[in-house]
Each structure stands twice: as C-alpha cells, then as structure tokens.
Motif scaffolding. Structure first.
Motif, PDB file in Angstrom:
ATOM      1  N   SER A  54       0.816  -1.220   0.000  1.00 41.63           N
ATOM      2  CA  SER A  54       0.000   0.000   0.000  1.00 41.63           C
ATOM      3  C   SER A  54       0.847   1.266   0.000  1.00 41.63           C
ATOM      4  CB  SER A  54      -0.933  -0.009   1.205  1.00 41.63           C
ATOM      5  OG  SER A  54      -0.139  -0.093   2.368  1.00 41.63           O
ATOM      6  N   ASP A  55       2.177   1.142   0.156  1.00 39.68           N
ATOM      7  CA  ASP A  55       3.010   2.356   0.142  1.00 39.68           C
ATOM      8  C   ASP A  55       3.619   2.632  -1.235  1.00 39.68           C
ATOM      9  OD1 ASP A  55       4.811   0.289  -0.031  1.00 39.68           O
ATOM     10  OD2 ASP A  55       6.127   1.012   1.564  1.00 39.68           O
ATOM     11  N   ASN A  56       3.126   1.947  -2.270  1.00 34.50           N
ATOM     12  CA  ASN A  56       3.695   2.146  -3.611  1.00 34.50           C
ATOM     13  C   ASN A  56       2.716   2.922  -4.505  1.00 34.50           C
ATOM     14  OD1 ASN A  56       5.316   2.017  -5.826  1.00 34.50           O
ATOM     15  ND2 ASN A  56       5.200  -0.211  -6.096  1.00 34.50           N
ATOM     16  N   PRO A  57       3.017   4.189  -4.786  1.00 29.33           N
ATOM     17  CA  PRO A  57       2.057   5.058  -5.487  1.00 29.33           C
ATOM     18  C   PRO A  57       1.834   4.684  -6.954  1.00 29.33           C
ATOM     19  CG  PRO A  57       4.172   6.169  -5.246  1.00 29.33           C
ATOM     20  CD  PRO A  57       4.281   4.885  -4.485  1.00 29.33           C
ATOM     21  N   LEU A  58       0.720   5.178  -7.516  1.00 31.41           N
ATOM     22  CA  LEU A  58       0.324   4.865  -8.895  1.00 31.41           C
ATOM     23  C   LEU A  58       0.588   6.053  -9.819  1.00 31.41           C
ATOM     24  CD1 LEU A  58      -3.211   3.387  -8.103  1.00 31.41           C
ATOM     25  CD2 LEU A  58      -1.005   2.194  -8.098  1.00 31.41           C
ATOM     26  N   ILE A  59       0.663   5.762 -11.117  1.00 35.22           N
ATOM     27  CA  ILE A  59       0.813   6.825 -12.115  1.00 35.22           C
ATOM     28  C   ILE A  59      -0.582   7.198 -12.629  1.00 35.22           C
ATOM     29  CG2 ILE A  59       1.702   7.347 -14.430  1.00 35.22           C
ATOM     30  CD1 ILE A  59       4.079   5.460 -13.758  1.00 35.22           C
ATOM     31  N   VAL A  60      -0.842   8.508 -12.743  1.00 37.17           N
ATOM     32  CA  VAL A  60      -2.117   8.982 -13.287  1.00 37.17           C
ATOM     33  C   VAL A  60      -1.935   9.262 -14.778  1.00 37.17           C
ATOM     34  CG1 VAL A  60      -3.850  10.810 -13.197  1.00 37.17           C
ATOM     35  CG2 VAL A  60      -2.847   9.922 -11.076  1.00 37.17           C
ATOM     36  N   GLY A 130     -13.837  10.194 -19.150  1.00 34.10           N
ATOM     37  CA  GLY A 130     -14.077  11.560 -18.691  1.00 34.10           C
ATOM     38  C   GLY A 130     -13.327  11.912 -17.419  1.00 34.10           C
ATOM     39  N   VAL A 131     -12.437  11.026 -16.985  1.00 34.95           N
ATOM     40  CA  VAL A 131     -11.605  11.299 -15.799  1.00 34.95           C
ATOM     41  C   VAL A 131     -10.198  10.781 -16.079  1.00 34.95           C
ATOM     42  CG1 VAL A 131     -13.277  11.227 -13.899  1.00 34.95           C
ATOM     43  CG2 VAL A 131     -12.376   9.070 -14.821  1.00 34.95           C
ATOM     44  N   PRO A 132      -9.178  11.354 -15.423  1.00 31.57           N
ATOM     45  CA  PRO A 132      -7.850  10.754 -15.517  1.00 31.57           C
ATOM     46  C   PRO A 132      -7.890   9.325 -14.961  1.00 31.57           C
ATOM     47  CG  PRO A 132      -7.740  12.929 -14.509  1.00 31.57           C
ATOM     48  CD  PRO A 132      -9.194  12.561 -14.586  1.00 31.57           C
ATOM     49  N   ILE A 133      -7.043   8.456 -15.487  1.00 30.04           N
ATOM     50  CA  ILE A 133      -7.049   7.051 -15.057  1.00 30.04           C
ATOM     51  C   ILE A 133      -5.749   6.718 -14.335  1.00 30.04           C
ATOM     52  CG2 ILE A 133      -7.056   4.651 -15.878  1.00 30.04           C
ATOM     53  CD1 ILE A 133      -9.033   5.424 -18.008  1.00 30.04           C
ATOM     54  N   ALA A 134      -5.882   6.283 -13.075  1.00 26.31           N
ATOM     55  CA  ALA A 134      -4.703   5.846 -12.319  1.00 26.31           C
ATOM     56  C   ALA A 134      -4.419   4.404 -12.702  1.00 26.31           C
ATOM     57  CB  ALA A 134      -4.971   5.943 -10.822  1.00 26.31           C
ATOM     58  N   ALA A 135      -3.174   4.094 -13.025  1.00 25.24           N
ATOM     59  CA  ALA A 135      -2.875   2.725 -13.458  1.00 25.24           C
ATOM     60  C   ALA A 135      -1.430   2.331 -13.192  1.00 25.24           C
ATOM     61  CB  ALA A 135      -3.160   2.570 -14.956  1.00 25.24           C
ATOM     62  N   PRO A 136      -1.245   1.278 -12.411  1.00 21.86           N
ATOM     63  CA  PRO A 136       0.066   0.635 -12.339  1.00 21.86           C
ATOM     64  C   PRO A 136       0.144  -0.373 -13.484  1.00 21.86           C
ATOM     65  CG  PRO A 136      -1.418  -0.497 -10.878  1.00 21.86           C
ATOM     66  CD  PRO A 136      -2.233   0.579 -11.577  1.00 21.86           C
ATOM     67  N   SER A 137       1.266  -1.042 -13.642  1.00 21.81           N
ATOM     68  CA  SER A 137       1.342  -2.123 -14.625  1.00 21.81           C
ATOM     69  C   SER A 137       0.368  -3.230 -14.217  1.00 21.81           C
ATOM     70  CB  SER A 137       2.774  -2.647 -14.711  1.00 21.81           C
ATOM     71  OG  SER A 137       3.281  -2.916 -13.414  1.00 21.81           O
ATOM     72  N   ALA A 138      -0.230  -3.903 -15.222  1.00 19.89           N
ATOM     73  CA  ALA A 138      -1.313  -4.855 -14.953  1.00 19.89           C
ATOM     74  C   ALA A 138      -0.796  -6.276 -14.702  1.00 19.89           C
ATOM     75  CB  ALA A 138      -2.312  -4.845 -16.116  1.00 19.89           C
ATOM     76  N   ASN A 139       0.145  -6.402 -13.772  1.00 21.72           N
ATOM     77  CA  ASN A 139       0.683  -7.715 -13.392  1.00 21.72           C
ATOM     78  C   ASN A 139       0.429  -7.932 -11.905  1.00 21.72           C
ATOM     79  OD1 ASN A 139       2.526  -5.406 -13.278  1.00 21.72           O
ATOM     80  ND2 ASN A 139       3.914  -6.803 -12.241  1.00 21.72           N
ATOM     81  N   ARG A 140       0.554  -9.196 -11.434  1.00 22.13           N
ATOM     82  CA  ARG A 140       0.587  -9.412  -9.986  1.00 22.13           C
ATOM     83  C   ARG A 140       1.875  -8.783  -9.490  1.00 22.13           C
ATOM     84  NH1 ARG A 140      -3.173 -13.254  -7.870  1.00 22.13           N
ATOM     85  NH2 ARG A 140      -2.208 -12.864  -5.856  1.00 22.13           N
ATOM     86  N   SER A 141       1.824  -8.175  -8.324  1.00 24.93           N
ATOM     87  CA  SER A 141       2.978  -7.472  -7.783  1.00 24.93           C
ATOM     88  C   SER A 141       4.198  -8.390  -7.734  1.00 24.93           C
ATOM     89  CB  SER A 141       2.624  -6.997  -6.378  1.00 24.93           C
ATOM     90  OG  SER A 141       3.477  -5.985  -5.992  1.00 24.93           O
ATOM     91  N   GLY A 142       5.331  -7.890  -8.230  1.00 26.34           N
ATOM     92  CA  GLY A 142       6.561  -8.681  -8.200  1.00 26.34           C
ATOM     93  C   GLY A 142       6.814  -9.474  -9.463  1.00 26.34           C
ATOM     94  N   ARG A 143       5.795  -9.688 -10.294  1.00 29.88           N
ATOM     95  CA  ARG A 143       5.946 -10.461 -11.536  1.00 29.88           C
ATOM     96  C   ARG A 143       6.406  -9.549 -12.680  1.00 29.88           C
ATOM     97  NH1 ARG A 143       5.973 -14.990 -13.093  1.00 29.88           N
ATOM     98  NH2 ARG A 143       4.181 -15.017 -14.489  1.00 29.88           N
TER      99      ARG A 143
END
Ligand code: TXA
Ligand code: MG
Length: 329
Positions: A54-60, A130-143
């Motif tokens: 939960s301490d790893n921020p996302l890119i908008v 109609g809104v900015p989209i927050a998105a990390p890479s679409a993998n399981r964390s660590g993969r």
C-alpha cells in the motif's frame, strides 16, 4: 470480460471505469490496470487485485497535456517543456499533487506521477471515461510487467472486471519516472525516454536516484521491492565482455551437467552471425522472455549485463531488480 479495441468496446470499458471498476488496457510501454483516479474506493481495489504494497504510489494517465492542471497543484516551466517534447510518450512526471486527487493514488505522498500515454486505445479510454485514469502495470505485484493481453490474463484473470485486447506494446518497458519536485530533476526509474534525451532537452546532467534519499527513505517507493521476477532464480553476469562469455559457457556446462535446465538471456544472437541486438529490441522482448522461460520450466536463468546507453539503462535496471544475485567476472 475480454474486450476488443473497437470503439464500442472502449466505450464499454470506459463505463466500467466510471462505475468504479478495474480495466486492464494497453499502452505503448506495458499494459496498465486502470481505475478512475478520482475514486479512492476503486483505487484501493487496484492494490488488492495486484497484491501491491500500500506504500507504492500509482501513475495517473491523462489524454491531453491540458489535463495536467487538474492533477498537479503546480506545473513548473520544466514540466511544460518536457510535456511538450515527450508527450504523448513514456515519461511520467512527479509533481505536487492537487488536493482533490485522492491520497490513495499516491500512497499518501504529497506528490503525483502523471503521464500521457502514446497509444490510441489508452487515450480514447481516458477521454471516454471523462476522468484521468490511475494505473500501475497490470501484473501481480513482483511479476514481470505485461506486454500482451495474455500476460494480463495469466496474472489477473478473475481478479479484475475487464481487459482490452490490442496489438502488443511497442516499447515493452515502463515509462521513465522523473521527479520534478526538488531543486534539480532526478530520474527515479529509468524507462522508455532515455536519460540522454532528457539531458539534451533540459541542457543539463540529470541524476539517477540511488534508491535512497538522505534519510534512507526510497524516493520512489516501488524501487525498494524485488521486481519483474520470473519464478526461476536469475543470476546476472557482469564484467568485461570477453570474460563474460567464457564464464557463462562454463556455468551452463556445469549446471547442465547437474541435470538443471538453464535459460540464457543475452543480447547476442548465438549461433547466428547477426551480432548484438539493439537495446530497443531487448526492451521489447525482455518481459515476454522472462515469462516464457517460466513456462518452459527453467531451473535457473543466466542473464548477461548489457550496455547502459539509451534504453539499455532501463533494461539493466530491470535485470538487476529481477536478479537474485549479481556475479562479477
Ligand atoms: O509505463 C508505465 O509507467 C506503466 C504504464 C501502465 O503507464 N505504469 C507503471 O506503473 O509502470 P507502476 O505502478 O508499475 O510503476 C510506477 C512507478 C513505481 O516505481 C512508483 O513507485 C513510481 O512510479 N511512482 C508513482 N508515483 C510516484 C510518486 N508520486 N513519487 C515517486 N514515485 C512514484
Ligand atoms: Mg509495475
């Protein structure tokens, strides 16, 4: 739900995002796992679907540089110059976060990372939502990060609402994350825009963050975790080229002699007289190669150090993060 990349499918995906759902979508770098950046409940779902700390921020992600002002509290002249030159494209700018962007997006940090992706489907999705989209890479964390719809399904099928299937990503490695909140710009994560290109535009040297600041706190929280990891242990072989190849050959023989299945990641196309692959090619194939090696049941991966010019810096960064050990020869 598996969606195509036609207009009707993108509209359907946008509706899911507006209703607080999660949609994996293609970008030029890797697939992202998107939610409305304005919806803190949806943002929390991203963290649980990925198993992300939960301490790893996302890119908008935004669809127009004009949206920068909706996400960032202040937009410096440097940010405008870089956006003008590199957007749409693989550059994420870390800026002071606007108050109305939920803190969950940035894992509580006062800053926010923003980028405008260079992919028609991603841009259409953001516009339609109609809104900015927050998105990390679409993998399981660590993969390893996903560069195709198949990779996304491997990791997240059953955990998200939809994925948009489109042509494979054209860069294959994530965006460069550049922190513009300090006195000087600092690269927090090397990526699709090279350090050399950033330096040419800004006319100064740009530091690469050793992951810790003076207090020992990682500046880009994501960089402290082992990452991009295949299941098999990965040994990174570093040192002068001539010694490396002899060492690798002897290691391969010795491990194979013990009955182990060894995979080799190298920029040389061995057995063919075609020489060395360009860093763009390595970037494009790295994550798929790591996943394929897992599918073939390798016991061990040997990866050869590569040149750190251009995209090579990002390739080496990912290999180091994926490695269990670095052997210097
Ligand atoms: O190419 C990309 O950047 C892809 C596509 C989907 O856009 N996204 C991506 O996101 O790679 P992710 O979450 O896997 O990586 C984001 C990186 C992490 O290392 C994170 O710590 C850093 O960016 N980051 C995000 N917001 C930040 C902030 N406010 N301050 C410092 N680092 C930040
Ligand atoms: Mg990631």
């Amino acid at each position: 739900m598996l969606l195509g990349d036609d207009r009707a499918s993108v509209l359907r995906a946008a509706e899911i995002i507006r209703n607080g759902g999660l949609v994996a979508f293609p970008t030029e770098t890797v697939y992202g796992l998107g939610a409305a950046a304005t919806d803190s409940k949806a943002i929390k779902k991203i963290f649980s679907a990925k198993g992300r700390p939960s301490d790893n921020p996302l890119i908008v992600h935004i669809a127009d540089p004009a949206q920068l002002g909706d996400v960032a509290a202040q937009v410096s002249a440097t940010a405008l110059i870089l956006a003008e030159r590199f957007w749409p494209g693989p550059l994420s700018l870390v800026l002071p976060r606007a108050d109305h962007v939920p803190a969950e997006v940035s894992a509580g940090l006062p800053t926010v990372a923003v980028r405008m992706p260079d992919h028609r489907v991603a841009l259409d999705l953001i516009l339609a939502a109609g809104v900015p989209i927050a998105a990390p890479s679409a993998n399981r964390s660590g993969r390893p990060s996903p560069t195709s719809c198949c990779h996304v399904l491997e990791d997240l099928a059953g955990r998200i609402d939809a994925v948009i299937r489109s042509a494979a990503c054209t860069i294959g490695l994530e965006s460069t994350v550049l922190d513009l909140t300090g006195v000087r710009p600092v690269i927090l994560r090397p990526g699709g825009v090279s350090r050399e290109n950033l330096e040419a535009v800004l006319g100064c040297r740009i530091a690469l963050s050793g992951s810790n600041d003076a207090q020992g706190i990682p500046r880009s929280p994501g960089m402290k975790y082992r990452h991009y990891s295949p299941r098999a242990p990965l040994l990174l072989i570093a040192g002068p080229e001539s010694r490396r190849s002899m060492f690798i050959e002897s290691l391969v023989k010795s491990y194979q002699g013990r009955g182990l299945k060894v995979a080799l990641l190298s920029s040389y196309i061995r057995g063919y007289d075609t020489g060395k692959a360009a860093p763009q090619q390595l970037a494009l194939h790295l994550y798929d190669a790591l996943r394929q090696i897992d599918h073939r049941g390798a016991d061990l991966i040997l990866a050869e150090e590569t040149d750190i010019k251009g995209l090579g810096l990002a390739v080496m960064n990912r290999l180091r993060k994926a490695s269990t050990r670095v052997l210097k020869v």
